[in-house]
Write an enzyme that holds these catalytic residues in place. Structure first.
Site, PDB file in Angstrom:
ATOM      1  N   GLU A  99      -3.005  -2.560 -10.738  1.00  0.00           N
ATOM      2  CA  GLU A  99      -1.566  -2.536 -11.012  1.00  0.00           C
ATOM      3  C   GLU A  99      -1.077  -3.740 -11.805  1.00  0.00           C
ATOM      4  OE1 GLU A  99       0.613  -1.868  -7.392  1.00  0.00           O
ATOM      5  OE2 GLU A  99      -0.059   0.197  -7.289  1.00  0.00           O
ATOM      6  N   ILE A 134       0.850  -1.197   0.000  1.00  0.00           N
ATOM      7  CA  ILE A 134       0.000   0.000   0.000  1.00  0.00           C
ATOM      8  C   ILE A 134       0.882   1.241   0.000  1.00  0.00           C
ATOM      9  CG2 ILE A 134      -1.877   1.232   1.172  1.00  0.00           C
ATOM     10  CD1 ILE A 134      -2.684  -1.536   0.141  1.00  0.00           C
ATOM     11  N   HIS A 135       1.196   1.711  -1.203  1.00  0.00           N
ATOM     12  CA  HIS A 135       1.951   2.954  -1.360  1.00  0.00           C
ATOM     13  C   HIS A 135       0.954   4.073  -1.648  1.00  0.00           C
ATOM     14  CE1 HIS A 135       1.644   2.478  -5.779  1.00  0.00           C
ATOM     15  NE2 HIS A 135       1.821   1.194  -5.517  1.00  0.00           N
ATOM     16  N   ALA A 136       1.395   5.206  -2.121  1.00  0.00           N
ATOM     17  CA  ALA A 136       0.537   6.386  -2.260  1.00  0.00           C
ATOM     18  C   ALA A 136      -0.702   6.152  -3.124  1.00  0.00           C
ATOM     19  CB  ALA A 136       1.349   7.561  -2.816  1.00  0.00           C
ATOM     20  N   ALA A 171      -3.235   3.731  -1.507  1.00  0.00           N
ATOM     21  CA  ALA A 171      -3.788   4.395  -0.320  1.00  0.00           C
ATOM     22  C   ALA A 171      -4.832   5.426  -0.732  1.00  0.00           C
ATOM     23  CB  ALA A 171      -2.667   5.056   0.486  1.00  0.00           C
TER      24      ALA A 171
END
Length: 92
Positions: A91, A18-20, A23
């Site tokens: 992704e 969970i990166h930017a 998130a």
């Protein structure tokens, strides 16, 4: 649990965790619902409507997050957040 409260446990399956961007996607969904959404990892609970809170959890690949939806449509929230995780945050 009240009528307007649900809990769902989801595993982070995308490699980067969970990166930017993920998130922000979580927060965007949480903010669509009136009420509280909490995200819990290893006993730590943060506001699911706060991008800094969600990013601060540093949820890596393989970790499990528990979402506590205390909102007007908790089933709809759980369905939408589960779909986001199932699609690996778009992704690939």
């Amino acid at each position: 649990m009240s009528e307007n409260s649900r809990k769902i446990v989801l595993e982070v399956k995308n490699r980067q965790g969970i990166h930017a961007r993920p998130a922000a996607m979580i927060v965007r969904i949480a903010n669509k619902f009136s009420g509280q959404v909490w995200v819990e990892k290893d006993g730590e609970r943060v506001n699911g409507k706060s991008i800094l809170g969600v990013m601060g959890m540093a949820a890596a690949h393989g970790m499990k997050l528990t979402f506590h939806a205390e909102c007007e449509e908790p089933d709809a929230f759980c369905e939408e957040i589960a779909k986001l995780f199932a699609n690996n945050f778009q992704e690939g």
